[in-house]
Write a protein that holds these residues in place. Sequence first.
Motif, PDB file in Angstrom:
ATOM      1  N   ALA A 141      -7.818   3.240  17.671  1.00  0.00           N
ATOM      2  CA  ALA A 141      -7.217   3.027  16.354  1.00  0.00           C
ATOM      3  C   ALA A 141      -7.289   1.558  15.954  1.00  0.00           C
ATOM      4  O   ALA A 141      -7.651   1.219  14.820  1.00  0.00           O
ATOM      5  CB  ALA A 141      -5.763   3.508  16.360  1.00  0.00           C
ATOM      6  N   ILE A 142      -6.969   0.685  16.888  1.00  0.00           N
ATOM      7  CA  ILE A 142      -7.043  -0.752  16.618  1.00  0.00           C
ATOM      8  C   ILE A 142      -8.477  -1.164  16.300  1.00  0.00           C
ATOM      9  O   ILE A 142      -8.709  -1.999  15.414  1.00  0.00           O
ATOM     10  CB  ILE A 142      -6.481  -1.552  17.818  1.00  0.00           C
ATOM     11  N   ASP A 143      -9.426  -0.579  16.992  1.00  0.00           N
ATOM     12  CA  ASP A 143     -10.844  -0.864  16.730  1.00  0.00           C
ATOM     13  C   ASP A 143     -11.178  -0.566  15.269  1.00  0.00           C
ATOM     14  O   ASP A 143     -11.756  -1.400  14.555  1.00  0.00           O
ATOM     15  CB  ASP A 143     -11.697  -0.003  17.664  1.00  0.00           C
ATOM     16  N   LYS A 144     -10.798   0.612  14.809  1.00  0.00           N
ATOM     17  CA  LYS A 144     -11.089   1.008  13.421  1.00  0.00           C
ATOM     18  C   LYS A 144     -10.330   0.128  12.423  1.00  0.00           C
ATOM     19  O   LYS A 144     -10.881  -0.277  11.389  1.00  0.00           O
ATOM     20  CB  LYS A 144     -10.709   2.472  13.208  1.00  0.00           C
ATOM     21  N   LEU A 145      -9.069  -0.158  12.730  1.00  0.00           N
ATOM     22  CA  LEU A 145      -8.252  -0.941  11.801  1.00  0.00           C
ATOM     23  C   LEU A 145      -8.727  -2.386  11.700  1.00  0.00           C
ATOM     24  O   LEU A 145      -8.708  -2.974  10.605  1.00  0.00           O
ATOM     25  CB  LEU A 145      -6.788  -0.893  12.234  1.00  0.00           C
ATOM     26  N   ILE A 170      -9.691   6.378   7.765  1.00  0.00           N
ATOM     27  CA  ILE A 170      -9.134   5.989   9.068  1.00  0.00           C
ATOM     28  C   ILE A 170      -7.976   6.888   9.494  1.00  0.00           C
ATOM     29  O   ILE A 170      -7.595   6.913  10.659  1.00  0.00           O
ATOM     30  CB  ILE A 170      -8.689   4.506   9.041  1.00  0.00           C
ATOM     31  N   ALA A 171      -7.416   7.671   8.584  1.00  0.00           N
ATOM     32  CA  ALA A 171      -6.196   8.453   8.871  1.00  0.00           C
ATOM     33  C   ALA A 171      -6.316   9.290  10.138  1.00  0.00           C
ATOM     34  O   ALA A 171      -5.385   9.347  10.952  1.00  0.00           O
ATOM     35  CB  ALA A 171      -5.856   9.335   7.679  1.00  0.00           C
ATOM     36  N   LYS A 172      -7.439   9.943  10.342  1.00  0.00           N
ATOM     37  CA  LYS A 172      -7.592  10.837  11.501  1.00  0.00           C
ATOM     38  C   LYS A 172      -7.549  10.095  12.828  1.00  0.00           C
ATOM     39  O   LYS A 172      -7.318  10.701  13.876  1.00  0.00           O
ATOM     40  CB  LYS A 172      -8.905  11.616  11.391  1.00  0.00           C
ATOM     41  N   THR A 181       0.031   4.369  11.980  1.00  0.00           N
ATOM     42  CA  THR A 181      -0.198   4.996  10.677  1.00  0.00           C
ATOM     43  C   THR A 181       0.312   4.109   9.544  1.00  0.00           C
ATOM     44  O   THR A 181      -0.360   3.943   8.512  1.00  0.00           O
ATOM     45  CB  THR A 181       0.488   6.374  10.611  1.00  0.00           C
ATOM     46  N   LEU A 182       1.481   3.525   9.727  1.00  0.00           N
ATOM     47  CA  LEU A 182       2.031   2.615   8.715  1.00  0.00           C
ATOM     48  C   LEU A 182       1.139   1.389   8.547  1.00  0.00           C
ATOM     49  O   LEU A 182       0.929   0.905   7.425  1.00  0.00           O
ATOM     50  CB  LEU A 182       3.450   2.192   9.105  1.00  0.00           C
ATOM     51  N   LEU A 186      -0.952   0.027   5.133  1.00  0.00           N
ATOM     52  CA  LEU A 186      -0.937  -1.338   4.587  1.00  0.00           C
ATOM     53  C   LEU A 186      -2.359  -1.891   4.456  1.00  0.00           C
ATOM     54  O   LEU A 186      -2.695  -2.532   3.453  1.00  0.00           O
ATOM     55  CB  LEU A 186      -0.107  -2.248   5.502  1.00  0.00           C
ATOM     56  N   ILE A 187      -3.183  -1.655   5.462  1.00  0.00           N
ATOM     57  CA  ILE A 187      -4.572  -2.148   5.431  1.00  0.00           C
ATOM     58  C   ILE A 187      -5.363  -1.420   4.357  1.00  0.00           C
ATOM     59  O   ILE A 187      -6.161  -2.022   3.631  1.00  0.00           O
ATOM     60  CB  ILE A 187      -5.212  -1.997   6.822  1.00  0.00           C
ATOM     61  N   GLU A 188      -5.109  -0.114   4.228  1.00  0.00           N
ATOM     62  CA  GLU A 188      -5.778   0.672   3.194  1.00  0.00           C
ATOM     63  C   GLU A 188      -5.378   0.185   1.798  1.00  0.00           C
ATOM     64  O   GLU A 188      -6.219   0.103   0.890  1.00  0.00           O
ATOM     65  CB  GLU A 188      -5.408   2.144   3.371  1.00  0.00           C
ATOM     66  N   LYS A 189      -4.096  -0.141   1.633  1.00  0.00           N
ATOM     67  CA  LYS A 189      -3.630  -0.659   0.336  1.00  0.00           C
ATOM     68  C   LYS A 189      -4.287  -2.000   0.023  1.00  0.00           C
ATOM     69  O   LYS A 189      -4.638  -2.281  -1.131  1.00  0.00           O
ATOM     70  CB  LYS A 189      -2.116  -0.799   0.328  1.00  0.00           C
TER      71      LYS A 189
END
Length: 214
Positions: A141-145, A170-172, A181-182, A186-189
């Motif tokens: 998850a950190i990799d994708k974020l 990235i949600a999945k 998820t939170l 924030l990153i998506e926003k």
Amino acid sequence: MHLQKVTQLKAILDVLQLAEKLKFELRHSWLSNGRQESVAEHTWRMSLMAVLLEPLLEHPVDMVKLLKMIIIHDLVEAEAGDVSVLDQIRNPEIKKIKIENEKRAILKIRDMLSTSIGQEVYDLFYEFEEKQTYEAKVANAIDKLEVQLQHNHAELITWEDIEYELSFVIAKHVEFDETITLLKDLIEKQAADKMEQAGRNVDEIRKRSETLFK
């Protein structure tokens, strides 16, 4: 025992020499100052993210294992090179070649070390790839974020068209943990705000993303 340790240390130096390539192996991502990012820089900020997020995660995490996994996960790219996700999307055969090259690379690294640490590096690489343990899920998850966060920092001129849609997929990868998820939200926003400021229709981009990446 002394000679054995010297032999092991020489093997470690050989792997470190190989790993030095990650300082100049460039990724698809760009930095806010207009320079292309190295693999080592991506790994470093992933590690920092893990340290900062650890107290907020929903479940206890083995931080030693998590950091080892993060540091090791792209080590194969010192041998196999970095392959852009965009290239893999455009040509699925490239992904197959990437997997085979990385298999050979991690075997070479394991054999270079030739001790229990070599097997540990090998096992951690595949634990990350298989995404079954909590530590592996957090690392992935950190990799994708981190990738999306870096895109947010870069000028839009460096984005390819498909990267607009990829900002919303990235949600999945994060749904197993509320904190992550939170952070994703924030990153998506950030990405959506960046697009809107450039006059892009974010609602249309989201819809295309849902169609392209079901």
